[in-house]
Design a protein around this motif. Sequence first.
Motif, PDB file in Angstrom:
ATOM      1  N   VAL A  52       0.870  -1.177   0.000  1.00 46.59           N
ATOM      2  CA  VAL A  52       0.000   0.000   0.000  1.00 46.59           C
ATOM      3  C   VAL A  52       0.907   1.226   0.000  1.00 46.59           C
ATOM      4  N   VAL A  53       0.579   2.188  -0.857  1.00 41.38           N
ATOM      5  CA  VAL A  53       1.382   3.405  -0.995  1.00 41.38           C
ATOM      6  C   VAL A  53       0.544   4.608  -0.588  1.00 41.38           C
ATOM      7  N   MET A  54       1.094   5.396   0.320  1.00 40.97           N
ATOM      8  CA  MET A  54       0.507   6.700   0.631  1.00 40.97           C
ATOM      9  C   MET A  54       1.376   7.762  -0.030  1.00 40.97           C
ATOM     10  N   ARG A  55       0.771   8.568  -0.892  1.00 42.04           N
ATOM     11  CA  ARG A  55       1.510   9.618  -1.602  1.00 42.04           C
ATOM     12  C   ARG A  55       0.896  10.970  -1.271  1.00 42.04           C
ATOM     13  N   ILE A  56       1.731  11.916  -0.834  1.00 41.26           N
ATOM     14  CA  ILE A  56       1.240  13.269  -0.564  1.00 41.26           C
ATOM     15  C   ILE A  56       1.076  13.987  -1.900  1.00 41.26           C
ATOM     16  N   THR A  57      -0.126  14.443  -2.169  1.00 40.33           N
ATOM     17  CA  THR A  57      -0.424  15.092  -3.449  1.00 40.33           C
ATOM     18  C   THR A  57      -0.553  16.600  -3.344  1.00 40.33           C
ATOM     19  N   GLU A  58      -0.876  17.102  -2.150  1.00 45.11           N
ATOM     20  CA  GLU A  58      -0.989  18.550  -1.949  1.00 45.11           C
ATOM     21  C   GLU A  58      -0.470  18.893  -0.557  1.00 45.11           C
TER      22      GLU A  58
END
Length: 335
Positions: free
Chosen positions: A246-252
Amino acid sequence: MSDRADRTRWTPPLRRRPRRDWATQTPTWREARPALIADALKRASARPSGNWYVVGASREVPTGGGPVGRTVGGVEVVLWRSGSGELHAGPGACPHLGAPLRDSRVVCGTLVCHWHGLALDGGSFAGWDPYPVHDDGVLVWVRLDAVGGEEPSERPVVPVRPRAGSGVDAVFTAIGRCEPEDVIANRLDPWHGSWFHPYSFVDLTVARSPRGEEDDVFVVDVSFQVTGRLVVPVRAEFTAPEPRTVVMRITEGEGSTSVVETHATPVTGESAGRPRTAVVEAVVAASDRRGFALARAAAPALRPLMRRAAGRLWRDDLAYAERRWELRSTGRFPG
């Protein structure tokens, strides 16, 4: 002139939030529907992995160092590097009399058994065949076709990360009494964040849940707790590119493009009565702030702090995953 413009556009990364008690936050149990989480887990489990498993950080297998041993799905694996840095992996038992190769030595890039001196250069030897291995610059992957049982792929599904050399990465590893699906289910339940980890997350709202196979993303607005009432608000996306990741990516917000990858690797085989799973979590932090170059320079000092922060979270999240497995194994799982 450009420096003045930069100063005009500069915004502080921290925000001050009103003081709120833990019990006064909005309950999330109605949104965290068991069926929704189960569907997301089912979709993730159906995706191909190519039989690739994360076994640790790239820097844990250094050039010039000794061999490293891991167990994946009940299979002993040994890893080492040649003198030129090429990564090798294979069965962890010496083909001669079964000595544990993790306790042997690497001499001029060759793995030499400490029982009788049998030398392995990474190629096939009678009774010993190497495993495909991949170093993505942060993590090491090993392909075990007998464990995975899928159609093998040439390369693992490596998540998109900040540009190489632009971030600071740290890898944390822990082992729990559960199966990989319990770890992945924990990560596919973002609603527990502010309730279960109030020391790290506040003001968490799931802005959008997955809408199906073509839009299988959790969008989350959350603030990272820094100290007291100071927080860093961000928007992040959670995705599951393969069954054990599972990947958590900060987008903003602050640290946009930074990622947290959670990889769940089975330690025990399928027949184990008490399964064990290794959580290998890679944090790759990035920032477009001019001062972030100082953070990259201080990476060796920052990594222990990053691992300590991950360890605090996983102390609780492994309790979640272990509890889930306990309920499943006894037929008491809710939902």
